[in-house]
Design a protein around this motif. Structure first.
Motif, PDB file in Angstrom:
ATOM      1  N   THR A 190       0.832  -1.207   0.000  1.00  0.00           N
ATOM      2  CA  THR A 190       0.000   0.000   0.000  1.00  0.00           C
ATOM      3  C   THR A 190       0.864   1.253   0.000  1.00  0.00           C
ATOM      4  N   ASN A 212      -8.119  -4.050 -10.425  1.00  0.00           N
ATOM      5  CA  ASN A 212      -9.009  -3.065  -9.800  1.00  0.00           C
ATOM      6  C   ASN A 212      -9.556  -3.582  -8.479  1.00  0.00           C
ATOM      7  N   ASP A 213      -9.931  -4.873  -8.448  1.00  0.00           N
ATOM      8  CA  ASP A 213     -10.451  -5.464  -7.214  1.00  0.00           C
ATOM      9  C   ASP A 213      -9.389  -5.461  -6.121  1.00  0.00           C
ATOM     10  N   TYR A 214      -8.148  -5.743  -6.510  1.00  0.00           N
ATOM     11  CA  TYR A 214      -7.070  -5.755  -5.522  1.00  0.00           C
ATOM     12  C   TYR A 214      -6.836  -4.353  -4.963  1.00  0.00           C
ATOM     13  N   ALA A 216      -8.975  -1.978  -4.781  1.00  0.00           N
ATOM     14  CA  ALA A 216     -10.120  -1.654  -3.924  1.00  0.00           C
ATOM     15  C   ALA A 216      -9.978  -2.300  -2.555  1.00  0.00           C
ATOM     16  N   SER A 217      -9.408  -3.521  -2.521  1.00  0.00           N
ATOM     17  CA  SER A 217      -9.228  -4.206  -1.233  1.00  0.00           C
ATOM     18  C   SER A 217      -8.241  -3.475  -0.336  1.00  0.00           C
ATOM     19  N   LEU A 218      -7.379  -2.651  -0.938  1.00  0.00           N
ATOM     20  CA  LEU A 218      -6.406  -1.871  -0.172  1.00  0.00           C
ATOM     21  C   LEU A 218      -6.912  -0.460   0.120  1.00  0.00           C
ATOM     22  N   GLY A 219      -8.142  -0.179  -0.327  1.00  0.00           N
ATOM     23  CA  GLY A 219      -8.684   1.159  -0.130  1.00  0.00           C
ATOM     24  C   GLY A 219      -8.130   2.172  -1.105  1.00  0.00           C
ATOM     25  N   VAL A 221      -9.189   2.835  -4.325  1.00  0.00           N
ATOM     26  CA  VAL A 221     -10.127   2.863  -5.458  1.00  0.00           C
ATOM     27  C   VAL A 221      -9.828   4.013  -6.402  1.00  0.00           C
ATOM     28  N   ALA A 269      -2.344 -12.073  -2.573  1.00  0.00           N
ATOM     29  CA  ALA A 269      -3.729 -12.159  -3.077  1.00  0.00           C
ATOM     30  C   ALA A 269      -3.854 -13.365  -3.994  1.00  0.00           C
TER      31      ALA A 269
END
Length: 309
Positions: A190, A212-214, A216-219, A221, A269
């Motif tokens: 991050t 993109n999903d990964y 988003a999982s880290l905040g 977006v 991930a």
């Protein structure tokens, strides 16, 4: 001393051709129309082959005929055998060997496909390999329009699969890479992403959604990339000349990682992996197609596979 015959001598070339066409179409009616015979006559030909081989080759599922396990195995060998016969006939008629048109996505372009092509050249030197590269949506369109005979790369989206078939070869993960001695190497992912120039796959690339999903999982977006590409030449060049970080499939940068030019940031991930294989039209037929597929199956275990983070 004569070698014992395993296959029943009653199996004829017409049986093999009919079987392969039925397997490609998934039914009898369209094959019967193409051959100019009745559907019952074609059904009898298939039944004869199954009797001669001693086992069923298809299961009926709703309105489709689906290959049994034995049918899939026989199809592979039958397709190769028919190609060998056609190659032998072509060898007697110079100029009739033909070509095989291959679409290659970046994930398979640096290692997988070159290895297959070199082996293919040894086996079928009379066939010209024509290679088309480009983004996924471009190659899928060419495949549907008959511009290429097969595509090697990641599994297409389910919405793109009607009329196509996909054969899984191996699993491959998406990585975050940067240059050797990157200043953020010891920091969390991050922190590294927030502090670095970012290269992402284009929105049209199959691997963009999991990336993109990964994020988003880290905040992250709203994080914006400076560049979007899956090109090895472009992505590698930027990374080696800067502190940029790049999300890309392992197969694209496998050699750079092995040489130590690029390093991998551990993402942790599991969902960042996906299937790589061969996509083609269900009714596809081209010189050397079965041989190319068989070589790809043989070499797939040696390709960079997905690794758990």
């Amino acid at each position: 001393m004569d070698k014992p015959t395993v296959m029943h001598p009653g199996v004829k070339l017409r049986h093999i051709r009919a079987f392969l066409e039925i397997a490609a179409e998934g039914g009898l009616s369209s094959v019967a129309r193409a051959q100019g015979i009745s559907q019952p006559a074609l059904s009898r030909t298939l039944a004869e082959l199954e009797d001669l081989l001693g086992q069923p080759l298809f299961l009926r599922q709703k309105r489709r005929l689906v290959l049994t396990e034995g049918g899939r195995l026989f199809r592979r060998h039958a397709a190769l055998a028919l190609e060998s016969l056609e190659a032998g006939a072509a060898a007697l008629r110079p100029g009739t060997s033909g070509s095989l048109r291959i679409g290659v996505l970046p994930t398979a372009a640096t290692r997988m496909v070159p290895a297959v092509m070199l082996r293919f050249r040894e086996m079928r030197p009379e066939i010209l390999l024509r290679v088309e590269t480009g983004p996924h949506h471009h190659l899928i369109r060419l495949l549907r329009d008959g511009g290429i005979d097969l595509m090697v790369g990641r599994l297409p989206d389910v919405s793109e699969m009607p009329g196509l078939s996909f054969e899984h070869l191996y699993e491959e993960d998406v990585l975050l890479v940067g240059r050797r001695d990157h200043p953020m190497e010891a920091r969390t992912v991050t922190e590294a992403l927030k502090a670095s120039v970012l290269i992402l796959p284009p929105e049209t690339a199959l691997i963009r959604r999991p990336v993109n999903d990964y994020l988003a999982s880290l905040g992250l977006v709203g994080i914006q990339p400076a560049v979007e590409t899956v090109s090895l030449a472009v992505g590698r060049g930027i990374c080696l000349a800067s502190d940029a970080l790049w999300f890309i499939s392992r197969g694209v940068v496998a050699e750079e990682l092995e040489r130590g030019m690029l390093i991998e940031f551990q993402l942790g991930a599991r969902f960042m992996s996906g299937a790589v294989g061969i996509t083609r039209r269900q009714s596809a037929s081209a010189p050397g197609l079965a041989a190319f597929e068989e070589i790809a199956r043989q070499l797939a275990p040696g390709m960079p596979e997905a690794k758990a983070g």
